[in-house]
Design a protein around this motif. Structure first.
Motif, PDB file in Angstrom:
ATOM      1  N   GLN A  46     -26.367   5.029 -37.518  1.00 55.39           N
ATOM      2  CA  GLN A  46     -26.572   4.441 -36.860  1.00 55.39           C
ATOM      3  C   GLN A  46     -25.744   3.994 -35.638  1.00 55.39           C
ATOM      4  O   GLN A  46     -25.090   4.528 -35.869  1.00 55.39           O
ATOM      5  CB  GLN A  46     -27.054   3.237 -37.602  1.00 55.39           C
ATOM      6  CG  GLN A  46     -26.117   2.597 -38.474  1.00 55.39           C
ATOM      7  CD  GLN A  46     -26.518   1.542 -39.359  1.00 55.39           C
ATOM      8  OE1 GLN A  46     -27.424   0.988 -39.601  1.00 55.39           O
ATOM      9  NE2 GLN A  46     -25.722   0.900 -39.789  1.00 55.39           N
ATOM     10  N   ASP A  47     -26.112   3.080 -34.899  1.00 49.33           N
ATOM     11  CA  ASP A  47     -25.400   3.233 -33.842  1.00 49.33           C
ATOM     12  C   ASP A  47     -23.878   2.565 -34.415  1.00 49.33           C
ATOM     13  O   ASP A  47     -23.746   1.707 -34.868  1.00 49.33           O
ATOM     14  CB  ASP A  47     -25.364   1.784 -33.358  1.00 49.33           C
ATOM     15  CG  ASP A  47     -24.801   1.706 -31.327  1.00 49.33           C
ATOM     16  OD1 ASP A  47     -23.791   2.758 -31.129  1.00 49.33           O
ATOM     17  OD2 ASP A  47     -25.347   0.560 -30.752  1.00 49.33           O
ATOM     18  N   PRO A  48     -22.471   3.713 -34.029  1.00 50.12           N
ATOM     19  CA  PRO A  48     -21.381   3.411 -34.730  1.00 50.12           C
ATOM     20  C   PRO A  48     -20.882   1.559 -34.490  1.00 50.12           C
ATOM     21  O   PRO A  48     -20.058   1.239 -34.567  1.00 50.12           O
ATOM     22  CB  PRO A  48     -20.706   4.316 -34.251  1.00 50.12           C
ATOM     23  CG  PRO A  48     -21.156   5.211 -33.144  1.00 50.12           C
ATOM     24  CD  PRO A  48     -22.614   4.171 -33.379  1.00 50.12           C
ATOM     25  N   VAL A  49     -21.024   1.031 -32.949  1.00 48.78           N
ATOM     26  CA  VAL A  49     -21.103  -0.355 -32.980  1.00 48.78           C
ATOM     27  C   VAL A  49     -21.402  -1.174 -33.362  1.00 48.78           C
ATOM     28  O   VAL A  49     -21.085  -2.180 -33.672  1.00 48.78           O
ATOM     29  CB  VAL A  49     -21.573  -0.425 -31.379  1.00 48.78           C
ATOM     30  CG1 VAL A  49     -21.168  -2.062 -30.649  1.00 48.78           C
ATOM     31  CG2 VAL A  49     -20.861   0.565 -30.420  1.00 48.78           C
ATOM     32  N   VAL A  50     -22.950  -1.022 -33.662  1.00 49.08           N
ATOM     33  CA  VAL A  50     -23.687  -2.270 -34.749  1.00 49.08           C
ATOM     34  C   VAL A  50     -23.104  -1.827 -35.987  1.00 49.08           C
ATOM     35  O   VAL A  50     -23.097  -2.746 -36.810  1.00 49.08           O
ATOM     36  CB  VAL A  50     -25.082  -1.647 -34.871  1.00 49.08           C
ATOM     37  CG1 VAL A  50     -25.672  -2.200 -36.116  1.00 49.08           C
ATOM     38  CG2 VAL A  50     -25.460  -1.973 -33.286  1.00 49.08           C
TER      39      VAL A  50
END
Length: 97
Positions: A46-50
């Motif tokens: 998934q999105d690494p920031v989230v």
């Protein structure tokens, strides 16, 4: 405070210790070794920031729980926040799956 009001200090401290160990270890794992955590638990990419935000929130819960060991009633809202988000997550995500 009325005399019949009893605070179960041991249970409160146990919940703080459980949060320190559980949320702290998962949060640090997500921040430090995200690929190993994904493969160990079978989480999708998934999105690494989230993913990093999730880990940071878990570490913040653990750090605040350390303060909760010193004065359990002052930080009881932290435990209420965890209870609330877990119930909402269960109802809004898990039951829909």
């Amino acid at each position: 405070m009325p005399e019949d009001t009893r605070v179960r200090w041991g249970w409160l401290r146990a919940m703080y210790i459980l949060t320190i160990v559980g949320a702290g270890s998962v949060g640090l794992g997500i921040i430090i070794i995200p690929d190993l955590m994904r493969s160990t638990y079978g989480w999708p990419i998934q999105d690494p920031v989230v993913f990093g935000i999730c880990g940071s929130v878990y570490v913040a819960f653990a750090l605040l729980s350390i303060l909760g060991l010193k004065s359990p009633l002052k930080f009881v809202s932290l435990l209420l926040l965890q209870l609330t988000y877990k119930v909402l997550w269960f109802v809004g995500v898990i039951l829909r799956l």
